[in-house]
Design an enzyme around this catalytic site. Structure first.
Site, short mmCIF file in Angstrom:
data_model
loop_
_atom_site.label_atom_id
_atom_site.label_comp_id
_atom_site.label_asym_id
_atom_site.label_seq_id
_atom_site.Cartn_x
_atom_site.Cartn_y
_atom_site.Cartn_z
N MET A 173 -38.02 27.19 -49.14
CA MET A 173 -37.89 26.53 -50.45
C MET A 173 -37.02 27.39 -51.36
O MET A 173 -37.42 28.49 -51.75
CB MET A 173 -39.27 26.31 -51.08
CG MET A 173 -40.19 25.43 -50.27
SD MET A 173 -41.65 24.87 -51.19
CE MET A 173 -42.36 26.43 -51.72
N VAL A 209 -29.81 33.30 -53.11
CA VAL A 209 -29.44 34.52 -52.40
C VAL A 209 -30.45 34.84 -51.30
O VAL A 209 -30.08 35.05 -50.13
CB VAL A 209 -29.33 35.69 -53.39
CG1 VAL A 209 -29.12 37.00 -52.64
CG2 VAL A 209 -28.18 35.46 -54.36
N SER A 242 -31.07 31.69 -48.55
CA SER A 242 -29.98 31.58 -47.58
C SER A 242 -29.98 32.77 -46.63
O SER A 242 -29.65 32.65 -45.45
CB SER A 242 -28.63 31.47 -48.29
OG SER A 242 -28.36 32.63 -49.06
N LYS A 263 -43.72 44.52 -60.58
CA LYS A 263 -43.87 45.14 -59.26
C LYS A 263 -44.97 46.19 -59.25
O LYS A 263 -45.76 46.26 -58.30
CB LYS A 263 -42.53 45.74 -58.83
CG LYS A 263 -41.46 44.69 -58.59
CD LYS A 263 -40.09 45.31 -58.37
CE LYS A 263 -39.03 44.26 -58.15
NZ LYS A 263 -37.67 44.85 -58.03
#
EC number: 1.1.1.3
Length: 415
Positions: free
Chosen positions: A7, A11, A14, A200
């Site tokens: 989905m 960048v 793909s 993060k």
């Protein structure tokens, strides 16, 4: 053969298709069966690709397809990624994601759903791009009490700081170069103001300490106010400046956390993490310190982490190997103003001799720094360990006496 969907064909998405197609035979050996991309969801058109026939604009084409067992969510953002992920998990499909924003905000809930439906929600790519850190923290270091996590978690800011350190490039020029090279977005706010690194470190803290941490509760400062003068003083001191995300447990199950620029000593492995690379230092009570360093972003490094999770999910059909943590029923992040740090401070004063006397009466263990071409009215110094609120009061006290504080940066004490 395991059939998956992707989905988002940006960048990372793909890159996932590329890695699976390029390394098909190696991946099959590791997964125990071939893995094939059956569907790709994106609202845009991609004519000319060899797999154009796989594209769909309808999410239900993926959610309702019983052949698809694993879905890679590389869309980014909270919506509709959250709604799509929840529906997929409840449909009995494992979801692999690189979406740090979604994991940081909704991770506890989505992990709980994954457990309930005996599927997996895996997110190695959400922290550190291609660096393996989530699974090692969850599994390899499971026998440790994790005493601290310190990391350079954003490649864009690290690239900018590298240019400032190595090439003496002012912040504005370094940012413009990062944008030109594609390392920084047109709107770089999430990177340079520390928001990306904050998400993060929240994920790593939740994983290490077992309770969901919301980014809005973490004190976060970016790199926009750093100057070449500060870089020079860091060099004189014996280190470099890095944007650091830090988390450590304290009493009562709380966590001390922060994202901010820090002086990092040359002795630290993190001082040598350059350009767009990320680095994470984990301290455990049994293993001591271990470091994870690699490309923290980019098409193929991030896709590599996504595909690694796909392989794990395919191998573990019908089981849930997802890491987990509890939802937060309260804010577990301590008030940063009650924490302690050593500081670097840079000031200007009309009378440096008198200013020194005042500085030494307000701050502890003052040690002065020098640099080339240092203005006569500029002073820079480091302090001993001080409680944050006391250091702030000290800065306010000298400011009241006409000493202008230009910079105040924390010093990393974990080597």
């Amino acid at each position: 053969m395991a059939k998956i969907a992707v989905m988002g064909h940006g960048v990372v998405g793909s890159g996932v298709v590329e890695v699976i197609n390029t390394n098909r035979s190696h991946i099959a050996k590791r997964a125990g069966e071939e893995i094939e991309v059956k569907r790709v969801l994106d609202l845009r058109e991609f004519p000319g690709l060899p797999y154009t026939d796989l594209f769909t604009k309808d999410f239900q084409d993926i959610c309702n397809d019983e052949e698809i067992s694993v879905v890679c969510e590389t869309m980014g953002g909270l919506h509709p990624a959250y709604e799509f992920t929840k529906s997929l998990l409840e449909s009995g499909k494992s979801v692999i994601t690189s979406n740090k924003e979604l994991v940081a905000q909704k991770g506890a809930e989505l992990l709980k759903i994954a457990k309930e439906y005996n599927v997996n929600y895996l997110f190695e790519a959400s922290v550190g791009g291609g660096i393996p850190i989530i699974r090692p923290l969850h599994r390899c270091l499971a026998g440790n009490d994790i005493e601290e996590i310190v990391g350079i978690l954003n490649g864009t800011t690290n690239f900018i700081l590298t240019k400032m350190i190595d090439d003496e490039m002012p912040f504005e020029e370094a940012l413009a170069l990062a944008q030109k090279l594609g390392y920084a977005e047109k709107d770089p706010t999430a990177d340079i103001e520390g928001g990306d690194a904050c998400r993060k470190i929240c994920i790593l803290a939740a994983l290490a300490y077992g309770t969901h941490v919301y980014p809005e509760n973490v004190h976060t400062t970016g790199i926009t106010k750093l100057t070449l003068a500060d870089v020079d003083y860091a060099r004189s001191w014996g280190g470099v400046i890095k944007l650091i995300g830090r988390a450590k447990p304290v009493e009562n199950g709380d966590v001390s956390m922060m994202v901010c620029p820090m002086f990092v000593p040359n002795e630290s492995v993190l001082s040598s993490v350059h350009d767009v690379f990320n680095g994470v230092l984990v301290k455990g009570n049994a293993v001591d310190k271990v470091a994870f360093i690699g490309r923290g972003a980019g098409k193929l490094p991030t896709a590599s982490a996504v595909v690694g999770d796909v392989v794990a999910a395919v191998k573990e059909k019908g089981t849930s190997i997802s890491q987990t943590w509890k939802p937060a029923d309260r804010n577990v992040v301590t008030d940063y103003k009650q924490g302690s740090n050593k500081f670097y401070v840079r000031v200007v004063a009309d009378d440096p001799t008198t200013a020194k006397q005042l500085i030494e009466s307000c701050f502890t263990e003052v040690c002065y720094l020098t640099r080339e071409n240092q203005p006569e009215n500029e002073l820079a110094f480091t302090t001993g360990m001080m409680v944050e609120c006391e250091a702030r009061k000290a800065a306010e006290q000298i400011a009241k006496q006409g000493i202008k504080v230009l910079a105040k940066i924390r010093i990393l004490d974990l080597i």
